[in-house]
Design a protein around this motif. Structure first.
Motif, mmCIF file in Angstrom:
data_model
loop_
_atom_site.group_PDB
_atom_site.id
_atom_site.type_symbol
_atom_site.label_atom_id
_atom_site.label_comp_id
_atom_site.label_asym_id
_atom_site.label_seq_id
_atom_site.Cartn_x
_atom_site.Cartn_y
_atom_site.Cartn_z
ATOM 1 N N GLU A 69 0.829 -1.204 0.000
ATOM 2 C CA GLU A 69 0.000 0.000 0.000
ATOM 3 C C GLU A 69 0.867 1.259 0.000
ATOM 4 O O GLU A 69 0.583 2.215 -0.723
ATOM 5 C CB GLU A 69 -0.907 -0.008 1.230
ATOM 6 C CG GLU A 69 -1.874 1.152 1.273
ATOM 7 C CD GLU A 69 -2.788 1.107 2.494
ATOM 8 O OE1 GLU A 69 -3.184 2.190 2.955
ATOM 9 O OE2 GLU A 69 -3.087 0.003 2.985
ATOM 10 N N GLN B 64 2.299 1.690 -3.455
ATOM 11 C CA GLN B 64 1.272 2.177 -4.377
ATOM 12 C C GLN B 64 0.992 3.657 -4.144
ATOM 13 O O GLN B 64 0.873 4.428 -5.101
ATOM 14 C CB GLN B 64 -0.015 1.372 -4.218
ATOM 15 C CG GLN B 64 -1.073 1.787 -5.218
ATOM 16 C CD GLN B 64 -2.233 0.824 -5.268
ATOM 17 O OE1 GLN B 64 -2.073 -0.363 -5.025
ATOM 18 N NE2 GLN B 64 -3.400 1.343 -5.596
ATOM 19 N N GLU C 225 0.258 2.316 -8.993
ATOM 20 C CA GLU C 225 -0.141 0.917 -9.159
ATOM 21 C C GLU C 225 0.861 0.121 -9.988
ATOM 22 O O GLU C 225 1.059 -1.066 -9.765
ATOM 23 C CB GLU C 225 -1.528 0.842 -9.791
ATOM 24 C CG GLU C 225 -2.034 -0.565 -10.045
ATOM 25 C CD GLU C 225 -2.094 -1.439 -8.802
ATOM 26 O OE1 GLU C 225 -1.734 -2.636 -8.905
ATOM 27 O OE2 GLU C 225 -2.484 -0.939 -7.727
ATOM 28 N N GLY D 101 2.184 -3.323 -8.680
ATOM 29 C CA GLY D 101 1.941 -4.494 -9.507
ATOM 30 C C GLY D 101 3.221 -5.239 -9.844
ATOM 31 O O GLY D 101 3.261 -6.474 -9.855
#
Length: 74
Positions: free
Chosen positions: A43, A46, A51, A55
């Motif tokens: 988190e 991100q 993202e 990812g």
């Protein structure tokens, strides 16, 4: 380089007075995996980098490194 790379098939860290080289490597591999799958860490990545980076980290830990010391597997 394969013997000293942390990601190398033939890597063999030094043992300690208390645990074997295989146990050292297993601890290191498990700690690496657990760190990068931690939801709080993902988190944070991100939030800071987006993202795409989060990812990438999720895909990175899906690749299991084979180790000679484990009989070719982890």
């Amino acid at each position: 380089w394969d013997g000293i790379s942390q990601h190398g098939y033939n890597t063999l860290p030094l043992p300690t007075n208390y645990i074997s080289a295989e146990e050292v490597l297993k601890f290191r591999d498990d700690a690496f995996y657990n760190y990068f799958v931690n939801p709080r860490y993902l988190e944070m990545m991100q939030d800071k980098f987006g993202e795409k980076i989060a990812g990438h980290l999720k895909k990175m830990v899906d690749i299991k490194i084979k180790r000679k010391i484990y009989g070719g597997n982890k």
